[in-house]
Motif scaffolding. Sequence first.
Motif, PDB file in Angstrom:
ATOM      1  N   GLY A 191       0.810  -1.214   0.000  1.00  0.00           N
ATOM      2  CA  GLY A 191       0.000   0.000   0.000  1.00  0.00           C
ATOM      3  C   GLY A 191       0.843   1.263   0.000  1.00  0.00           C
ATOM      4  N   ASP A 192       1.991   1.199   0.666  1.00  0.00           N
ATOM      5  CA  ASP A 192       2.873   2.377   0.665  1.00  0.00           C
ATOM      6  C   ASP A 192       3.364   2.683  -0.745  1.00  0.00           C
ATOM      7  OD1 ASP A 192       2.512   2.350   3.378  1.00  0.00           O
ATOM      8  OD2 ASP A 192       4.636   2.232   3.902  1.00  0.00           O
ATOM      9  N   THR A 193       3.593   1.634  -1.512  1.00  0.00           N
ATOM     10  CA  THR A 193       4.016   1.819  -2.909  1.00  0.00           C
ATOM     11  C   THR A 193       2.930   2.575  -3.665  1.00  0.00           C
ATOM     12  OG1 THR A 193       5.191  -0.289  -2.811  1.00  0.00           O
ATOM     13  CG2 THR A 193       4.722   0.586  -5.004  1.00  0.00           C
ATOM     14  N   VAL A 194       1.695   2.149  -3.472  1.00  0.00           N
ATOM     15  CA  VAL A 194       0.582   2.831  -4.130  1.00  0.00           C
ATOM     16  C   VAL A 194       0.540   4.301  -3.685  1.00  0.00           C
ATOM     17  CG1 VAL A 194      -1.950   2.961  -4.103  1.00  0.00           C
ATOM     18  CG2 VAL A 194      -0.818   0.793  -4.617  1.00  0.00           C
ATOM     19  N   ALA A 195       0.748   4.524  -2.391  1.00  0.00           N
ATOM     20  CA  ALA A 195       0.692   5.904  -1.878  1.00  0.00           C
ATOM     21  C   ALA A 195       1.801   6.777  -2.482  1.00  0.00           C
ATOM     22  CB  ALA A 195       0.750   5.905  -0.360  1.00  0.00           C
ATOM     23  N   LEU A 196       2.907   6.170  -2.906  1.00  0.00           N
ATOM     24  CA  LEU A 196       3.957   6.974  -3.562  1.00  0.00           C
ATOM     25  C   LEU A 196       3.469   7.548  -4.892  1.00  0.00           C
ATOM     26  CD1 LEU A 196       7.243   4.893  -3.004  1.00  0.00           C
ATOM     27  CD2 LEU A 196       6.541   7.016  -1.858  1.00  0.00           C
ATOM     28  N   SER A 197       2.425   6.932  -5.446  1.00  0.00           N
ATOM     29  CA  SER A 197       1.852   7.448  -6.689  1.00  0.00           C
ATOM     30  C   SER A 197       0.832   8.560  -6.434  1.00  0.00           C
ATOM     31  CB  SER A 197       1.165   6.311  -7.461  1.00  0.00           C
ATOM     32  OG  SER A 197       2.123   5.557  -8.172  1.00  0.00           O
ATOM     33  N   MET A 198       0.601   8.895  -5.172  1.00  0.00           N
ATOM     34  CA  MET A 198      -0.329   9.998  -4.869  1.00  0.00           C
ATOM     35  C   MET A 198       0.454  11.303  -4.929  1.00  0.00           C
ATOM     36  SD  MET A 198      -2.267   7.876  -1.932  1.00  0.00           S
ATOM     37  CE  MET A 198      -3.477   9.042  -1.371  1.00  0.00           C
ATOM     38  N   THR A 199       0.776  11.671  -6.133  1.00  0.00           N
ATOM     39  CA  THR A 199       1.574  12.873  -6.397  1.00  0.00           C
ATOM     40  C   THR A 199       0.666  14.096  -6.380  1.00  0.00           C
ATOM     41  OG1 THR A 199       1.130  12.505  -8.726  1.00  0.00           O
ATOM     42  CG2 THR A 199       3.185  11.581  -7.877  1.00  0.00           C
ATOM     43  N   PRO A 200       1.242  15.303  -6.374  1.00  0.00           N
ATOM     44  CA  PRO A 200       0.393  16.489  -6.458  1.00  0.00           C
ATOM     45  C   PRO A 200      -0.537  16.454  -7.677  1.00  0.00           C
ATOM     46  CG  PRO A 200       2.623  17.114  -5.829  1.00  0.00           C
ATOM     47  CD  PRO A 200       2.656  15.643  -6.123  1.00  0.00           C
ATOM     48  N   ALA A 201      -0.038  15.943  -8.795  1.00  0.00           N
ATOM     49  CA  ALA A 201      -0.895  15.867  -9.993  1.00  0.00           C
ATOM     50  C   ALA A 201      -2.076  14.919  -9.747  1.00  0.00           C
ATOM     51  CB  ALA A 201      -0.080  15.393 -11.198  1.00  0.00           C
ATOM     52  N   TYR A 202      -1.813  13.841  -9.027  1.00  0.00           N
ATOM     53  CA  TYR A 202      -2.897  12.902  -8.694  1.00  0.00           C
ATOM     54  C   TYR A 202      -3.927  13.590  -7.785  1.00  0.00           C
ATOM     55  CZ  TYR A 202      -5.393   9.275  -6.149  1.00  0.00           C
ATOM     56  OH  TYR A 202      -6.389   8.529  -5.559  1.00  0.00           O
ATOM     57  N   TYR A 203      -3.434  14.276  -6.761  1.00  0.00           N
ATOM     58  CA  TYR A 203      -4.362  14.958  -5.841  1.00  0.00           C
ATOM     59  C   TYR A 203      -5.194  16.004  -6.583  1.00  0.00           C
ATOM     60  CZ  TYR A 203      -2.325  12.931  -1.559  1.00  0.00           C
ATOM     61  OH  TYR A 203      -1.945  12.084  -0.558  1.00  0.00           O
ATOM     62  N   GLN A 221      -6.089  15.874  -9.735  1.00  0.00           N
ATOM     63  CA  GLN A 221      -7.079  15.105 -10.500  1.00  0.00           C
ATOM     64  C   GLN A 221      -8.261  14.705  -9.613  1.00  0.00           C
ATOM     65  OE1 GLN A 221      -5.051  11.796 -12.325  1.00  0.00           O
ATOM     66  NE2 GLN A 221      -6.909  10.996 -13.258  1.00  0.00           N
ATOM     67  N   LYS A 222      -7.977  14.467  -8.328  1.00  0.00           N
ATOM     68  CA  LYS A 222      -9.023  14.021  -7.401  1.00  0.00           C
ATOM     69  C   LYS A 222      -9.708  15.185  -6.686  1.00  0.00           C
ATOM     70  CE  LYS A 222      -8.887   9.855  -8.358  1.00  0.00           C
ATOM     71  NZ  LYS A 222     -10.095   9.169  -8.817  1.00  0.00           N
ATOM     72  N   GLY A 223      -9.342  16.391  -7.070  1.00  0.00           N
ATOM     73  CA  GLY A 223      -9.996  17.561  -6.500  1.00  0.00           C
ATOM     74  C   GLY A 223      -9.529  17.920  -5.097  1.00  0.00           C
ATOM     75  N   LEU A 224      -8.376  17.413  -4.701  1.00  0.00           N
ATOM     76  CA  LEU A 224      -7.878  17.734  -3.353  1.00  0.00           C
ATOM     77  C   LEU A 224      -6.793  18.818  -3.379  1.00  0.00           C
ATOM     78  CD1 LEU A 224      -7.833  14.119  -1.841  1.00  0.00           C
ATOM     79  CD2 LEU A 224      -9.483  15.933  -1.375  1.00  0.00           C
ATOM     80  N   LEU A 225      -6.312  19.167  -4.572  1.00  0.00           N
ATOM     81  CA  LEU A 225      -5.401  20.307  -4.720  1.00  0.00           C
ATOM     82  C   LEU A 225      -5.928  21.149  -5.875  1.00  0.00           C
ATOM     83  CD1 LEU A 225      -1.678  19.048  -4.557  1.00  0.00           C
ATOM     84  CD2 LEU A 225      -2.894  20.414  -2.857  1.00  0.00           C
ATOM     85  N   ASP A 226      -5.825  22.484  -5.721  1.00  0.00           N
ATOM     86  CA  ASP A 226      -6.353  23.358  -6.764  1.00  0.00           C
ATOM     87  C   ASP A 226      -5.430  23.463  -7.955  1.00  0.00           C
ATOM     88  OD1 ASP A 226      -8.567  23.840  -5.323  1.00  0.00           O
ATOM     89  OD2 ASP A 226      -7.790  25.659  -4.358  1.00  0.00           O
ATOM     90  N   ALA A 227      -4.153  23.578  -7.655  1.00  0.00           N
ATOM     91  CA  ALA A 227      -3.210  23.839  -8.740  1.00  0.00           C
ATOM     92  C   ALA A 227      -1.926  23.056  -8.478  1.00  0.00           C
ATOM     93  CB  ALA A 227      -2.891  25.330  -8.796  1.00  0.00           C
ATOM     94  N   VAL A 228      -1.267  22.679  -9.540  1.00  0.00           N
ATOM     95  CA  VAL A 228       0.028  22.019  -9.394  1.00  0.00           C
ATOM     96  C   VAL A 228       1.058  22.820 -10.159  1.00  0.00           C
ATOM     97  CG1 VAL A 228       1.296  19.877  -9.733  1.00  0.00           C
ATOM     98  CG2 VAL A 228      -1.164  19.806  -9.363  1.00  0.00           C
TER      99      VAL A 228
END
Length: 609
Positions: free
Chosen positions: A410-422, A424-431
């Motif tokens: 699961g930690d490996t998957v979490a490494l893919s939670m990049t700013p661009a991913y966030y 895309q998921k609506g959790l960051l406004d701008a990258v």
Amino acid sequence: MRTLLLPLSFALLGSCCPPKNAAKPAQSALAAEATKFVADMDVELRRVLVAAAEASWTNETDITDAHEAAAAAAAKIQNDTIAKLIKAARKYEPVLDQLDPLTRRQLQVLLYVTTVATPIAPSPDDPAKSEELAKVAAEMSSIYGKGKVCDGADCKSLDQLSKVLQSTRDPNAALAAWKGWHDTVGRQERDLYVKYVGLANAGAQAIGFTDVAAMWKSAYDMPADAFEAETDRLFDQLRPLYTQLHCYTRGKLNGMYGDAVVPKSGPMPAHLLGNMWAQSWDWMYKELEPYPGEAVVDVTPAIAAKLDDKGMTRLGETFYTSLGMPPLPQTFWERSMFQKPPGKEAVCHASAWDVQFNNDLRLKMCIQKTQEDLITIHHELGHHYYFAAYYKLPIVLQLGANDGFHEAIGDTVALSMTPAYYKQKGLLDAVAKNDKVTLNFMMHKALEKIAFLPFGLVVDKWRWDVFSGKVQPAQYNERWWELRKQYQGIVPPVARTAQDFDPGAKYHVPANVPYMRYFLAAVLQFQFHRALCKKAGFTGPLHECSIYGNKTAGEAYWKMLQLGASKPWQDALESLTGERQMDATAILEYFAPLQRWLEEQNKGQSCGW
Ligand code: X8Z
Ligand code: ZN
């Protein structure tokens, strides 16, 4: 005292060398008996493991005296059965090479690996001792789960005390939270733990190991000594990066609190790093941010505004299904504990279960709406997807390739939670993309991952010393702090005595969960990430890679998960990465820009302690 014939066993356990004579010897009567033994074992083991898991699930989600007693009784039966089966299986070691590979592997895993699977502690020969072992273990776990620090009628749970450490910048408030938890729960566990060590060692001896430390270290498809050397080798690769992060952090804390609280040189006190055990320092990010205000990398406010506990878990599930993995079963949503049930005591430390070993997946967690817990959910789902991939294997092979693999998925998957991913998921406004943003992002990750490395190593370095008898009860606490100072550069904020038992204030010690797995996972997850990104065709820097939505990477990952413990971990690693050794170069590659920046910042300081 018996010791094991490790050279023979490991020659068979490993997969390095083809057999000398290629022709398969005829099956002896003993080999035929072994085959039957393995088939019967599968049925018996399944029954006792399921019963023990049901009873501990009930106790950990609703701690009562009756549930604790039932959990201890079921654990005793499980531990008795494991010890009995291992003793019986020893007889088949001479004919292992006559067995078909799957039968052989089941015996090997039974003999060497099952005992690092939690919460299994093989029973001592004396039934009175085995009963006490199971009782002491259940009691320690309940005490930790129920732990509270009271000032009169005002009582605080671990989660509440942790919140103080995360948010306060008043060193006295932090000290009170730190001291309260360690003085209360740590000390409550002390005498039980001393008892536990003797009983658990008697169990390890009953199945042929010198002690629990030797038993735990033998679970890695290589001799125990070689495994220990491997952990040291990996940490040596990483020490320079940790030392730079320590040095930078110490400098900043010194600026905040002054020489009297955090000196310019030497180790740092344990209570000012935003975490009860100073194991990860990400709550200090704001104070340590390389370029303040340059880019938001903390999604906690967005999570708090937009998601609830199930929404956070759904987001995690969506990541795994985007890789082509199946949705979580409906029963997961019905049976999981997402919050502490009102009016009940529960063990809030997050864990993942397959209670009936048939895809009966459950999460047990008290979810807070923070980025830290969103990552923990992805961590736990990694365990669930491992369970889901291998639940059709024989029961004894329903384990990770090694326990570090299980912690790394699961930690490996979490490494893919990049700013661009966030985004895309609506959790960051701008990258934004520039060097300053990269360094901010990396600092946030390093405070989680790099700060953790020496802690990941010391918990079991300490337990290895304790179980092997190298350290006696009067020195337990002193040794704990000696190791924490040596590897982490961390010291207790107030003087400690032999009456204190600070290791007991960390979940995995009273819960008897081996800890080296998390150190291995910290290394492996970057190795997995590098390999998956390559499979996904990603060619940029590792920290920018996200495998979200990539079915090719997902398929390769799932293939490795499906192996469970049916092959030595070296084979599983090779199937995904092409490599047969655990290797820290992927972490170093990931953090190279931050390491260079830290070296620049720390110029002129004498780093280390
Ligand atoms: O215990 C855990 C998981 C459950 S397997 C939440 N972790 C370690 C810890 O909390 O100390 C994950 C990171 C290390
Ligand atoms: Zn875990």
